[in-house]
Scaffold this motif. Structure first.
Motif, PDB file in Angstrom:
ATOM      1  N   TRP A 184       8.766 128.331  45.864  1.00  0.00           N
ATOM      2  CA  TRP A 184      10.257 128.425  46.590  1.00  0.00           C
ATOM      3  C   TRP A 184      10.581 126.944  47.303  1.00  0.00           C
ATOM      4  CZ3 TRP A 184      13.115 127.120  50.642  1.00  0.00           C
ATOM      5  CH2 TRP A 184      14.552 127.577  50.605  1.00  0.00           C
ATOM      6  N   ILE A 185       9.645 126.421  48.078  1.00  0.00           N
ATOM      7  CA  ILE A 185       9.685 125.353  48.722  1.00  0.00           C
ATOM      8  C   ILE A 185       9.686 123.938  47.927  1.00  0.00           C
ATOM      9  CG2 ILE A 185       8.560 123.850  50.508  1.00  0.00           C
ATOM     10  CD1 ILE A 185       7.690 126.338  51.948  1.00  0.00           C
ATOM     11  N   TYR A 186       8.694 124.276  46.907  1.00  0.00           N
ATOM     12  CA  TYR A 186       8.656 123.173  45.819  1.00  0.00           C
ATOM     13  C   TYR A 186      10.061 123.070  45.058  1.00  0.00           C
ATOM     14  CZ  TYR A 186       7.738 120.648  41.595  1.00  0.00           C
ATOM     15  OH  TYR A 186       7.541 119.801  40.513  1.00  0.00           O
ATOM     16  N   PHE A 187      10.424 124.425  44.457  1.00  0.00           N
ATOM     17  CA  PHE A 187      11.913 124.386  43.978  1.00  0.00           C
ATOM     18  C   PHE A 187      13.045 123.743  44.729  1.00  0.00           C
ATOM     19  CE2 PHE A 187       9.830 127.878  41.353  1.00  0.00           C
ATOM     20  CZ  PHE A 187       9.250 127.260  40.339  1.00  0.00           C
ATOM     21  N   TYR A 188      12.893 124.281  45.884  1.00  0.00           N
ATOM     22  CA  TYR A 188      13.860 123.691  46.719  1.00  0.00           C
ATOM     23  C   TYR A 188      14.109 122.263  46.696  1.00  0.00           C
ATOM     24  CZ  TYR A 188      16.750 123.541  51.121  1.00  0.00           C
ATOM     25  OH  TYR A 188      17.918 122.973  51.949  1.00  0.00           O
ATOM     26  N   GLY A 189      12.693 121.699  47.113  1.00  0.00           N
ATOM     27  CA  GLY A 189      12.787 120.336  47.159  1.00  0.00           C
ATOM     28  C   GLY A 189      13.195 119.556  45.918  1.00  0.00           C
ATOM     29  N   GLN A 190      12.813 120.065  44.854  1.00  0.00           N
ATOM     30  CA  GLN A 190      13.473 119.589  43.669  1.00  0.00           C
ATOM     31  C   GLN A 190      14.987 119.534  43.243  1.00  0.00           C
ATOM     32  OE1 GLN A 190      11.341 117.414  41.475  1.00  0.00           O
ATOM     33  NE2 GLN A 190       9.892 117.907  43.092  1.00  0.00           N
ATOM     34  N   TRP A 191      15.302 120.761  43.835  1.00  0.00           N
ATOM     35  CA  TRP A 191      16.823 121.041  43.708  1.00  0.00           C
ATOM     36  C   TRP A 191      17.516 120.033  44.790  1.00  0.00           C
ATOM     37  CZ3 TRP A 191      19.756 123.448  48.118  1.00  0.00           C
ATOM     38  CH2 TRP A 191      21.111 123.617  47.478  1.00  0.00           C
ATOM     39  N   LEU A 192      17.109 119.736  45.697  1.00  0.00           N
ATOM     40  CA  LEU A 192      17.658 118.718  46.539  1.00  0.00           C
ATOM     41  C   LEU A 192      17.778 117.681  45.895  1.00  0.00           C
ATOM     42  CD1 LEU A 192      16.208 119.694  50.206  1.00  0.00           C
ATOM     43  CD2 LEU A 192      18.650 120.005  49.346  1.00  0.00           C
ATOM     44  N   LYS A 193      16.691 117.017  45.440  1.00  0.00           N
ATOM     45  CA  LYS A 193      16.763 115.917  44.517  1.00  0.00           C
ATOM     46  C   LYS A 193      17.473 115.777  43.373  1.00  0.00           C
ATOM     47  CE  LYS A 193      12.032 114.787  46.098  1.00  0.00           C
ATOM     48  NZ  LYS A 193      10.658 114.768  45.776  1.00  0.00           N
ATOM     49  N   THR A 194      17.502 116.845  42.465  1.00  0.00           N
ATOM     50  CA  THR A 194      18.208 116.779  41.343  1.00  0.00           C
ATOM     51  C   THR A 194      19.464 117.562  40.915  1.00  0.00           C
ATOM     52  OG1 THR A 194      16.721 118.467  40.453  1.00  0.00           O
ATOM     53  CG2 THR A 194      15.520 116.487  40.273  1.00  0.00           C
ATOM     54  N   GLY A 195      19.536 118.472  41.827  1.00  0.00           N
ATOM     55  CA  GLY A 195      20.605 119.496  41.585  1.00  0.00           C
ATOM     56  C   GLY A 195      20.220 120.621  40.606  1.00  0.00           C
ATOM     57  N   LYS A 196      19.037 120.807  40.295  1.00  0.00           N
ATOM     58  CA  LYS A 196      18.655 121.827  39.309  1.00  0.00           C
ATOM     59  C   LYS A 196      17.453 122.633  39.823  1.00  0.00           C
ATOM     60  CE  LYS A 196      16.890 122.211  34.776  1.00  0.00           C
ATOM     61  NZ  LYS A 196      16.469 123.297  34.142  1.00  0.00           N
ATOM     62  N   TRP A 197      17.596 123.805  40.012  1.00  0.00           N
ATOM     63  CA  TRP A 197      16.594 124.902  40.411  1.00  0.00           C
ATOM     64  C   TRP A 197      15.480 124.864  39.053  1.00  0.00           C
ATOM     65  CZ3 TRP A 197      15.895 126.378  45.282  1.00  0.00           C
ATOM     66  CH2 TRP A 197      14.648 127.278  45.480  1.00  0.00           C
ATOM     67  N   PHE A 198      14.442 124.799  39.352  1.00  0.00           N
ATOM     68  CA  PHE A 198      13.471 124.932  38.334  1.00  0.00           C
ATOM     69  C   PHE A 198      12.714 126.235  38.250  1.00  0.00           C
ATOM     70  CE2 PHE A 198      13.940 120.398  38.836  1.00  0.00           C
ATOM     71  CZ  PHE A 198      14.040 120.054  37.501  1.00  0.00           C
ATOM     72  N   GLY A 199      12.919 127.006  39.067  1.00  0.00           N
ATOM     73  CA  GLY A 199      12.338 128.480  38.939  1.00  0.00           C
ATOM     74  C   GLY A 199      13.226 129.418  38.164  1.00  0.00           C
ATOM     75  N   ASP A 200      13.119 130.611  38.115  1.00  0.00           N
ATOM     76  CA  ASP A 200      13.865 131.562  37.535  1.00  0.00           C
ATOM     77  C   ASP A 200      14.993 131.996  38.560  1.00  0.00           C
ATOM     78  OD1 ASP A 200      12.140 131.905  35.294  1.00  0.00           O
ATOM     79  OD2 ASP A 200      11.068 133.538  36.349  1.00  0.00           O
ATOM     80  N   GLU A 201      16.030 132.218  37.907  1.00  0.00           N
ATOM     81  CA  GLU A 201      17.338 132.425  38.675  1.00  0.00           C
ATOM     82  C   GLU A 201      17.945 133.435  37.972  1.00  0.00           C
ATOM     83  OE1 GLU A 201      19.698 128.800  40.346  1.00  0.00           O
ATOM     84  OE2 GLU A 201      19.183 128.335  38.357  1.00  0.00           O
ATOM     85  N   TYR A 202      18.746 134.324  39.003  1.00  0.00           N
ATOM     86  CA  TYR A 202      19.277 135.697  38.790  1.00  0.00           C
ATOM     87  C   TYR A 202      20.601 135.604  39.425  1.00  0.00           C
ATOM     88  CZ  TYR A 202      14.877 137.024  36.613  1.00  0.00           C
ATOM     89  OH  TYR A 202      13.793 137.147  36.087  1.00  0.00           O
ATOM     90  N   GLN A 203      21.870 136.240  38.677  1.00  0.00           N
ATOM     91  CA  GLN A 203      23.013 136.441  39.432  1.00  0.00           C
ATOM     92  C   GLN A 203      22.694 137.391  40.809  1.00  0.00           C
ATOM     93  OE1 GLN A 203      25.672 135.161  39.057  1.00  0.00           O
ATOM     94  NE2 GLN A 203      25.233 133.904  37.057  1.00  0.00           N
ATOM     95  N   HIS A 204      23.258 137.117  41.786  1.00  0.00           N
ATOM     96  CA  HIS A 204      23.224 137.798  42.831  1.00  0.00           C
ATOM     97  C   HIS A 204      24.566 138.791  43.228  1.00  0.00           C
ATOM     98  CE1 HIS A 204      19.534 136.791  44.881  1.00  0.00           C
ATOM     99  NE2 HIS A 204      19.677 135.605  44.225  1.00  0.00           N
TER     100      HIS A 204
END
Length: 140
Positions: free
Chosen positions: A120-140
């Protein structure tokens, strides 16, 4: 099997094992008057999928609230997370979708939620840099 049976001794043992091998450090636990557990620890720098990453995991302090009647909740206490992504309103991390994983007495915090916190922390850092979440995503 699969029931939400509360077993802190097994969870503490797993987390101590992670501390012994250097996956986490500064592990501590507190118990409230109802027997609910709070585990805290710091992460250490790790590879992700065998790859070196630029994420400094060692600056993250984690808190896990483990109650008798609920699945564990994971929080990042430090550093403060400014932008919320894959977090619940109480600021706990959304590490899995309920349709894909169900917490139960056969699950280990050390073998599931702690590694997923690193991801999660790795994906969060990538999301801050690129705007893309690289892990699985599901509708909440």
């Amino acid at each position: 099997m699969g029931r939400n049976r509360f077993n802190p001794a097994i969870q503490i043992s797993g987390l101590r094992e992670l501390e012994n091998i250097g996956y986490i450090e500064n592990f501590s636990r507190k118990r409230d008057f109802r027997g609910n557990q709070t585990f805290t620890f710091s992460l250490t720098n790790q590879t992700i999928g065998g790859e070196e990453v630029s994420t400094d995991f060692s600056k993250y302090n984690i808190r896990i609230e483990y109650a008798k009647t609920l699945p564990p909740k994971i929080f990042i206490d430090d550093p403060s997370i400014k932008k919320m992504k894959h977090m619940y309103k109480d600021r706990s991390l959304c590490l899995y979708h309920w349709s894909k994983f169900k917490w139960g007495d056969d699950k280990s915090i050390a073998k599931t939620l702690v590694p997923w916190t690193y991801m999660w922390i790795y994906f969060y850092g990538q999301w801050l840099k690129t705007g893309k979440w690289f892990g699985d995503e599901y509708q909440h």
